[in-house]
Scaffold this active site. Sequence first.
Site, PDB file in Angstrom:
ATOM      1  N   SER A  94       0.750  -1.336   0.044  1.00 41.71           N
ATOM      2  CA  SER A  94       0.113  -0.120   0.229  1.00 41.71           C
ATOM      3  C   SER A  94       0.824   1.093   0.071  1.00 41.71           C
ATOM      4  O   SER A  94       0.359   2.313  -0.363  1.00 41.71           O
ATOM      5  CB  SER A  94      -0.976  -0.045   1.137  1.00 41.71           C
ATOM      6  OG  SER A  94      -0.415   0.128   2.300  1.00 41.71           O
ATOM      7  N   LYS A 165       0.847   5.043   6.697  1.00 43.95           N
ATOM      8  CA  LYS A 165       0.587   5.677   5.623  1.00 43.95           C
ATOM      9  C   LYS A 165       1.112   7.168   5.652  1.00 43.95           C
ATOM     10  O   LYS A 165       1.917   7.538   6.456  1.00 43.95           O
ATOM     11  CB  LYS A 165      -1.128   6.121   5.757  1.00 43.95           C
ATOM     12  CG  LYS A 165      -2.015   4.738   6.048  1.00 43.95           C
ATOM     13  CD  LYS A 165      -1.829   3.936   4.872  1.00 43.95           C
ATOM     14  CE  LYS A 165      -2.848   2.584   4.742  1.00 43.95           C
ATOM     15  NZ  LYS A 165      -2.728   1.708   3.586  1.00 43.95           N
TER      16      LYS A 165
END
Length: 286
Positions: A94, A165
């Site tokens: 991701s 993230k």
Amino acid sequence: MDTEAQHTERDPSSDTDSSGPEEGSRSARVSDDSGHEGPAGPAAAEEPLESAAAEERHPGPSWRRTALVGGACVAFLLLLSHFVIQPFLIPSGSMEPTLQVGDRILVNKLAYRFGNEPARGDVVVFDGTGSFVEEQPRGNPVTGLLHDGAAALGLAEPDETDFVKRVVGTGGDRVVCCDKDGRLTVNGAPVEERYVMLGDRPSSVPFDIVVPPDRLWVMGDHRSQSSDSRDHLGSAGGGMVPVDKVVGRADWIAWPFGRWSTVPGTDAFTAVPAPPAGGHGAGAHG
């Protein structure tokens, strides 16, 4: 006659004494392999045997010492990972291309401890409980403790509640995607996201949000493969991560050795203005 008998009895003694000090000295000393003379006799021969026997009888201290040193090292690493730097294993793609599957990153847990807060562009690790995942009941405490220890040393995948993230919006920011040119904007300024995976759009999901105070809007760099704030717009937290849930900032890639480096920074948000003092109007969720 008495004199002769006494003389006869003294003969052996006299023979011994007649050998002289030099001969007596030779009988009391031997030469070693190097040519140096040393003490002779059973005591010298038995010394190595006694030392070896003593070592065999007392093997404990060396094992205990090794165990103590090993235990101290593990304790030091656990304390270090709890308070200063913690390794994390990247289990998914991701955050590609910035972070790749199998990377072990070192997270700086002091980055936000002394009044600093996450900034736009930082790559952070956070506990997603309450924002990305619901609170889960505790499992087996022993298994959980072993897993936490292995994860703290970077030997196991992080908990399912831990995420990595990139911070895109901080408290007060208005984050919109996308503008007429297909770019993400923050506080009205377009952001050139060169860290995004080649071929990915900034977002396939349109949104217009205002980040509440002490919250973060986070997104993965591999936008088409990342489950991030966009996927939780309708949840109770609205996809926003509380600042106090941030574990730390990902500063280094430690493994594999071929990828040893700092996590690349970005100047994509340099031109983004601060949010207005009065705050933005409520954004429409797309």
